[in-house]
Scaffold this motif. Structure first.
Motif: not given
Length: 312
Positions: A155-168, A257-271
């Motif tokens: 699994s390519a996790r950054e594709i899976q998580l940021t795009k919610t894209q399992f197929y790719e 919970k803190i991450g859920a309050l951040l804009p998606p781009a900021v959240k994934w960059k931090a994660f």
């Protein structure tokens, strides 16, 4: 007792200890081999000395094209690692059959992927058509499932998580190492499925180790749920989920919970900044070893060893 079958560029082989006996069959595809079980049995019972298994170059025993379907979050230990609580609804996703590769073929990390993960999974190889609407009971499994294989749902996790894209994220070439053996089962073998133990190590370090007792949705129920909308045919492959121990794990609840309050781009960059410190993601030069077997050896799918390389 189950019969282990190996596939090479020269054809199909029955495994007897450290020797391999050729199967006298015209079968090219996995579905054709399953339909020629008499030839497999003849090879298993023949008095031929055979060829050393170590000298054979194994290919995936599941030929393509075929349907490749996978179950998501299907082991309790993996659910805990992923931060799930309570009841987990059964879910499926598809993988491209072009991702299927041999049991010794290198897993190739695409140039844009940094967080490459492993997921050992028991693969069910279909032996009969499963029409939409089929209800499969535990005692019906031998009717529909011909055999078992080791698979790795890379699994390519950054594709899976940021795009919610399992197929790719799970369908790049070499992202489904399969084999070495296709274990063709007899009806009595199915009673021993709960004893199967899945083990995966990276560079000799054990990462995943669970039996099917940790599984949430067992194979018969999974096929019934899948048949509500998906037809399967002989030679198709169902990946039945992975145990805990993958590199990816959910962050602690306060951080989530803190991450859920951040804009998606900021959240994934931090994660992914935090994930960069995780040494368990796969890197070029790593070697993944995977086995699935019962303690008594009644069912033993062999050992899959796949090095990891970068795309050239």
């Amino acid at each position: 007792m189950s019969t282990n079958v190996l596939r090479t560029a020269d054809g199909w082989w029955v495994i007897r200890g450290d020797r391999a006996v050729p199967v006298d069959t015209k079968a090219v595809t996995t579905a054709e081999l399953i339909a020629d079980r008499d030839a497999v049995r003849e090879a298993a019972l023949s008095g031929e000395a055979g060829t050393p298994v170590a000298g054979l170059d194994a290919l995936s025993p599941v030929t393509t094209p075929c349907r490749v379907v996978a179950q998501m979050v299907n082991y309790r230990s993996h659910a805990r690692d992923s931060g799930f609580t309570g009841d987990i609804p059964p879910a499926f996703f598809r993988k491209a059959s072009g991702s299927v590769s041999g049991p010794g073929e290198a897993v190739v990390r695409p140039s844009h992927v940094k967080f490459l993960d492993y997921e050992i999974e028991l693969g069910l190889v279909m032996g009969a058509p499963l029409p939409v609407g089929t209800v499969v009971g535990e005692r019906d499994l031998p009717t529909y499932v011909a055999g078992l294989v080791i698979t790795n749902d890379v699994s390519a996790r950054e594709i899976q998580l940021t795009k919610t894209q399992f197929y790719e994220s799970k369908s790049y070439p070499t992202f489904t190492p399969t084999g070495p053996y296709l274990a063709l089962l007899e009806p009595e073998d199915f009673d021993h499925l709960p004893d199967l133990r899945l083990k995966l190590s990276v560079n000799g370090e054990l990462r995943q180790d669970r039996t099917l007792a940790d599984m949430i949705v067992r194979p018969a129920q999974a096929l019934t749920l899948l048949a509500r909308f998906q037809t399967l045919d002989p030679g198709d492959l169902l990946l039945t989920g992975t145990p805990g121990g993958t590199a990816l794990k959910a962050p602690p609840k306060p951080v989530e919970k803190i991450g859920a309050l951040l804009p998606p781009a900021v959240k994934w960059k931090a994660f992914f900044k935090s994930q960069a410190k995780n040494p368990h993601y796969l890197s070029p030069g790593d070697v993944i070893a995977a086995t699935i077997a019962t303690p008594d050896g009644r069912i033993d799918l062999g050992e899959q060893r796949t090095p990891v390389t970068d795309a050239k």
